[in-house]
Design an enzyme around this catalytic site. Structure first.
Site, PDB file in Angstrom:
ATOM      1  N   ASP A   1      34.442 -45.132  -4.594  1.00  0.00           N
ATOM      2  CA  ASP A   1      34.571 -45.940  -3.380  1.00  0.00           C
ATOM      3  C   ASP A   1      33.282 -45.901  -2.569  1.00  0.00           C
ATOM      4  O   ASP A   1      33.152 -46.629  -1.590  1.00  0.00           O
ATOM      5  CB  ASP A   1      35.714 -45.418  -2.509  1.00  0.00           C
ATOM      6  CG  ASP A   1      37.044 -46.028  -2.916  1.00  0.00           C
ATOM      7  OD1 ASP A   1      37.040 -46.956  -3.734  1.00  0.00           O
ATOM      8  OD2 ASP A   1      38.080 -45.562  -2.404  1.00  0.00           O
TER       9      ASP A   1
ATOM     10  N   ASP B   1      45.100 -49.437  -9.199  1.00  0.00           N
ATOM     11  CA  ASP B   1      44.702 -48.308  -8.353  1.00  0.00           C
ATOM     12  C   ASP B   1      45.714 -47.171  -8.457  1.00  0.00           C
ATOM     13  O   ASP B   1      46.839 -47.342  -8.967  1.00  0.00           O
ATOM     14  CB  ASP B   1      44.596 -48.811  -6.903  1.00  0.00           C
ATOM     15  CG  ASP B   1      43.569 -48.056  -6.082  1.00  0.00           C
ATOM     16  OD1 ASP B   1      43.206 -46.936  -6.468  1.00  0.00           O
ATOM     17  OD2 ASP B   1      43.158 -48.593  -5.026  1.00  0.00           O
TER      18      ASP B   1
HETATM   19  C1  DGJ Z   1      41.218 -47.270  -3.088  1.00  0.00           C
HETATM   20  C2  DGJ Z   1      40.236 -48.021  -3.934  1.00  0.00           C
HETATM   21  O1  DGJ Z   1      39.350 -47.153  -4.529  1.00  0.00           O
HETATM   22  C3  DGJ Z   1      39.546 -49.064  -3.067  1.00  0.00           C
HETATM   23  O2  DGJ Z   1      38.558 -49.721  -3.814  1.00  0.00           O
HETATM   24  C4  DGJ Z   1      40.568 -50.017  -2.539  1.00  0.00           C
HETATM   25  O3  DGJ Z   1      41.116 -50.757  -3.579  1.00  0.00           O
HETATM   26  C5  DGJ Z   1      41.634 -49.270  -1.774  1.00  0.00           C
HETATM   27  N1  DGJ Z   1      42.181 -48.191  -2.538  1.00  0.00           N
HETATM   28  C6  DGJ Z   1      42.736 -50.188  -1.354  1.00  0.00           C
HETATM   29  O4  DGJ Z   1      43.778 -49.519  -0.791  1.00  0.00           O
END
Ligand code: DGJ
Length: 716
Positions: A515, A449
Site C-alpha cells: 500500500d 483483498d
Molecule cells: C487495502 C488495499 O491494500 C488497498 O489498496 C485498498 O484496496 C484498501 N484495502 C481498500 O479498503
C-alpha cells in the site's frame, strides 16, 4: 577414469536441469536422502562415488551409524533435529519409521511411497526438479489406521553445504513489506514462524543460505520458499554433526488437522532454488512461473486504480472524469476500489454484502462500466470475499458464519472479522455473489483483498482451529471462480503485500506489492519482492506528488521510473494533476508500453554496487539483444562524483549501444547534477561490449538524492 554415469534407476536419481543437480539416494528402504543439491555435477558424475564421498564418518554415541537426513527427517533414522512429522494417535504413534514400498523415477522427479505399518500411516513424497532448475517437493500423509491421527507438523527439508554461512530472509509490516534480514548461519535453529493466518508480512518469504557476503551476482545461494497462504514455518538448521538444512511446512494450530481413518493431509509445496548469486536464484523462480500455461501472456495493461484517487467517494461524475483522464494518459484498465457495495461508505461496515449499493450506484455499475469500456479500457472491481463486518446484513443474518474460537468473537481488526469459508453455505453465498457480479457485468479483473490477520480463527461447527480449512477453502473459491470465468484476471492484495506466495500465485495474475507507493520505499520493497516474483506479476503504481502513506514528496520522474519496473499503474487523482504532469505521465506510459515486452520476459539483474546510496538494477532480454537499467540514488552519497557502476547480465561477446533512456533524466533532465558533463551521458551514448559493461562499468551521473536515471543498452 570417470565412473559410469548414473542414469536413473530405482536406487538413486540424479535430476539435472538448467545447471542444477539434485542427487537423491533411494537405496535401502528408508525415505529418500538428498546427497547433493546445487551446481550441476555433470553427466559423468558417479553416483556410487558420490554415495561414498558424502557418507559421514561414524562417531561415538550415534544411533545406528552414519546419519543421512531424509527429505522428511525421522528420529528413527537418527535425526535429532526438527522432526519431519509430528503427530499422534491418542498419544501413541508419536514416532515413525517409514519403509519405502514403491519408488518411481522419471526425468522430472521421483515419487516414493512408504508405510509405517505399526503406526498405521502411509506417506507419499514427491520430489521434482523443474525445467528451470527449481526443486519442488511435497508430502501426502494418509491415516491407514482405524482411529483418528492428529497431525501437528509435516516438515520437508533440503540440505545445504557448510559453505553456506550466511542467511537472508525477510520481515515486514504494512507499508514496508519484505525488509531483508541478514544473520549468520551458525549451529542451532533459525525458525521463522508465521501465525497470522495469511502469508503475512513478517514471514520468511524466501529463506536463503549462501556463501560469505553473497550478493545478487556473487557467491553461491540456496533458498527455499513455502508455497502456502496460511500459517507456515520456514527454517534453517545446522547441527554440530555438520548437517545443515533448509526446511519448511505448514504451521498447524493445536488440533487443527485430525485425520479420520483413510483421510490424507497434503503439505504445501516447498520450493528450493540454487544459484550463483541471488539473481540466478530469482531467475529460476521467474522462469518456472513463466512456464505455467496460465501465466499472463497478454501485454500487462496500464492500470488506473481509484483507491488513492477518491477512496470511498464513489460519485459517477467524478469517476467518469477520472476515467477520461486515465484514458488520456494511456490507461488501459480502470479498477474501482473499495466502497461500491452494501453500506460500505467507510471501512466500518458492509463487508459481506456483495450487492451494488443503491445509495452510490442507483443505476448499478452499468453506467461507469459502459463509460470505461466505451473509452477502450477494461473494467476491474475490488472485492474482499473472505471478510465480514459485524455491521453488515450478512453478519446480522448469519452471525455464526464468523470465524471464532467458540461463542466469543475475536477482536475486530480494521473493524472486520473473518467469514468462515469452510462452511459450505458461506462458501456458496460468496461464490454465488461473485459469480453473479462477473456474469452481470463486463468485469475483466478482480482486485481480491484480505485485510486482517486470522486471530483465534475457529470453525464454529466443529469448534476446531480453522486456518488450514480457510486457506484451502480460499484456494477452492479462487479455483472455482476461475474455472467459471477463465478470462477474468485476479490480483492478490492483502492490506498491500500481505499475501505474496507461490500458492496464491497459482490462481492469481499479479500481487499488490504494498500500500506504500512512495517511490523511495518502493525501490526496496520491489527489489526484494522481485527475488521471488517476476516484474509482470508485481503491481507497481505511480502515486500523487506527496505520498499518502509517508508524506514524502517526489518528482514524477522518480515515481514513474520506479513504477516502470513492474506491472505499471497509476493511483492518483489525475483530474487534479497539472497539465504538465499529465503530459509527462503520458510519456512514461508510452515508454512502459514500448518496453513492457522486455521487462516482462527478460531476466532481472541487480548490480552489487557497494555504495549504499546507489542501486543499479535492470532487465536483460533473454536473447541478450536489449536491456534497460535504472541507476537510482536512494540517498546522498559519500562519494563525489559517484564513480563507475557495473551494468550486469549482458552478453559479454556482444557490442551494445548504451545511452540515457528518455523520459526522465536525459541530458537535459532535472535529476542529474551537472558540473562538467559526463562524457558518455549524451544522446549519442557510447558503444562497447557487454563484458566491458559488466566488468568495468560506466561512470554514473551524479544524481540528486531520491532520483533515478534510465540507461538503455541495445545490441549492435
Ligand atoms: C487495502 C488495499 O491494500 C488497498 O489498496 C485498498 O484496496 C484498501 N484495502 C481498500 O479498503
Amino acid at each position: 577414469m570417470p565412473s559410469a554415469p548414473f542414469a536413473s534407476n530405482p536406487d538413486h536419481a540424479h535430476l539435472r536441469a538448467a545447471g542444477v543437480s539434485l542427487a537423491l539416494d533411494l537405496s535401502g528402504d528408508t525415505l529418500p536422502r538428498v546427497l547433493h543439491w546445487g551446481a550441476d555435477l555433470g553427466e559423468n558424475a558417479s553416483f556410487a562415488a558420490l554415495r561414498t564421498t558424502t557418507q559421514r564418518q561414524p562417531i561415538g554415541n550415534s544411533i545406528g551409524g552414519p546419519v543421512d537426513v531424509a527429505v522428511l527427517p525421522e528420529q528413527s533414522a537418527g535425526w535429532l533435529g526438527t522432526p519431519g512429522l509430528v503427530g499422534n494417535r491418542a498419544g501413541r504413534d508419536f514416532s515413525t519409521a517409514f519403509r519405502v514400498t514403491a519408488t518411481s523415477v522419471s526425468d522430472g522427479g521421483v515419487v516414493v511411497r512408504a508405510e509405517d505399518t505399526a503406526a498405521a500411516l502411509a506417506l507419499e513424497l514427491t520430489v521434482e526438479l523443474t525445467a528451470a532448475g527449481l526443486v519442488r517437493q511435497r508430502a501426502v500423509l494418509t491415516n491407514t489406521g482405524g482411529s483418528p491421527f492428529a497431525v501437528d507438523a509435516v516438515n520437508l527439508t533440503l540440505p545445504v553445504p557448510p559453505e553456506a554461512v550466511e542467511l537472508l530472509d525477510f520481515t515486514g509490516r504494512h507499508l514496508r513489506e519484505r525488509a531483508p534480514l541478514r544473520t549468520a548461519f551458525t549451529q542451532g535453529l533459525r525458525m521463522r514462524e508465521n501465525r497470522t493466518g495469511r502469508t503475512g508480512y513478517d514471514s520468511a518469504y524466501l529463506l536463503a543460505a549462501g556463501t560469505e557476503a553473497f550478493g545478487h551476482r556473487t557467491g553461491e545461494v540456496w533458498a527455499v520458499h513455502t508455497a502456502w497462504s496460511g500459517n507456515h514455518r520456514t527454517f534453517a538448521e545446522r547441527t554440530f554433526h555438520a548437517v545443515s538444512l533448509l526446511g519448511s511446512g505448514e504451521l498447524l494450530l493445536s488440533g487443527e488437522v485430525e485425520l479420520a481413518p483413510g483421510e490424507s493431509y497434503t503439505s504445501p509445496w516447498q520450493y528450493g532454488s540454487y544459484g550463483a548469486g541471488l539473481d540466478e536464484v530469482s531467475a529460476r523462480f521467474h522462469d518456472d512461473l513463466r512456464a505455467r500455461p496460465q501465466h499472463p501472456s497478454s501485454p500487462r495493461p496500464v492500470v488506473v486504480n481509484t483507491w488513492e484517487a477518491v477512496y470511498f467517494d464513489h460519485d459517477l461524475t467524478r469517476l467518469k472524469d477520472l476515467a477520461d483522464a486515465a484514458a488520456a494518459v494511456g490507461g488501459e484498465r480502470f479498477v474501482l476500489d473499495d466502497g461500491w457495495f452494501g453500506s460500505r461508505r467507510d471501512d466500518r461496515r458492509g463487508l459481506g454484502d456483495w450487492y451494488v449499493s443503491d445509495e452510490v450506484w442507483p443505476d448499478g455499475l452499468g453506467p461507469i462500466i459502459d463509460h470505461v469500456t466505451g473509452l477502450g479500457l477494461q473494467f476491474g472491481l475490488w472485492v474482499e470475499p473472505e471478510m465480514i463486518n459485524e455491521d453488515s446484513d450478512l453478519a446480522r443474518a448469519h452471525p455464526d458464519w464468523i470465524m471464532a474460537p467458540g461463542d466469543r468473537l475475536p477482536g475486530a481488526a480494521r473493524n472486520q472479522q473473518v467469514l468462515d469459508l469452510a462452511r459450505p453455505e458461506a462458501f456458496r453465498y460468496v461464490f454465488d455473489r461473485l459469480d453473479d457480479l462477473l456474469s452481470t457485468y463486463d468485469i475483466s479483473y478482480l482486485k481480491w483483498d484480505h485485510n486482517r490477520d486470522l486471530v483465534e480463527a475457529g470453525h464454529r461447527p466443529t469448534g476446531r482451529a480453522g486456518v488450514h480449512g480457510q486457506t484451502l477453502a480460499t484456494y477452492r473459491l479462487l479455483d472455482e471462480l476461475r474455472a467459471q470465468h477463465p478470462t477474468v484476471e485476479i490480483e492478490s492484495c492483502s492490506s498491500g503485500g500481505g499475501r505474496v506466495d507461490l500458492a496464491i500465485l497459482q490462481r492469481t495474475d499479479r500481487v499488490w506489492v504494498s500500500d506504500c507507493i512512495d517511490a523511495l520505499e518502493r525501490q526496496s520493497i520491489q527489489r526484494w519482492t522481485n527475488t521471488l516474483v517476476p516484474l509482470e506479476l508485481m503491481g507497481t503504481h505511480v502515486g500523487s506528488g506527496t505520498s499518502h502513506t509517508t508524506h514524502r514528496r517526489h518528482p514524477l520522474d522518480f515515481r514513474a521510473g520506479t513504477a516502470l519496473f513492474g506491472h505499471f499503474g497509476i493511483e492518483w487523482d489525475l483530474t487534479k494533476a497539472s497539465e504538465e504532469d499529465r503530459t509527462r505521465l503520458a510519456e512514461w506510459v508510452a515508454l512502459y508500453k514500448e518496453v513492457r515486452g522486455l521487462l516482462h520476459t527478460g531476466t532481472a539483474v541487480h548490480a552489487d554496487h557497494p555504495d549504499p546510496a546507489y542501486h543499479v538494477h535492470g532487465v536483460v532480454a533473454k536473447d541478450g539483444t536489449d536491456a534497460l537499467y535504472a541507476i537510482v540514488a536512494t540517498d546522498t552519497s559519500a562519494y563525489y562524483p559517484t564513480g563507475p557502476v557495473r551494468l550486469p547480465g549482458l552478453d559479454p561477446e556482444r557490442t551494445y549501444h548504451v545511452r540515457p533512456q528518455a523520459p526522465g533524466d536525459v541530458p537535459d533532465g532535472n535529476a542529474v547534477r551537472w558540473g562538467v558533463r559526463l562524457p558518455w551521458w549524451t544522446d549519442e551514448g557510447i558503444t562497447t561490449t557487454g563484458r566491458a559493461l559488466a566488468v568495468a562499468g560506466v561512470q554514473a551521473p551524479v544524481l540528486f538524492p531520491e532520483r533515478l536515471v534510465l540507461v538503455r543498452a541495445t545490441a549492435r
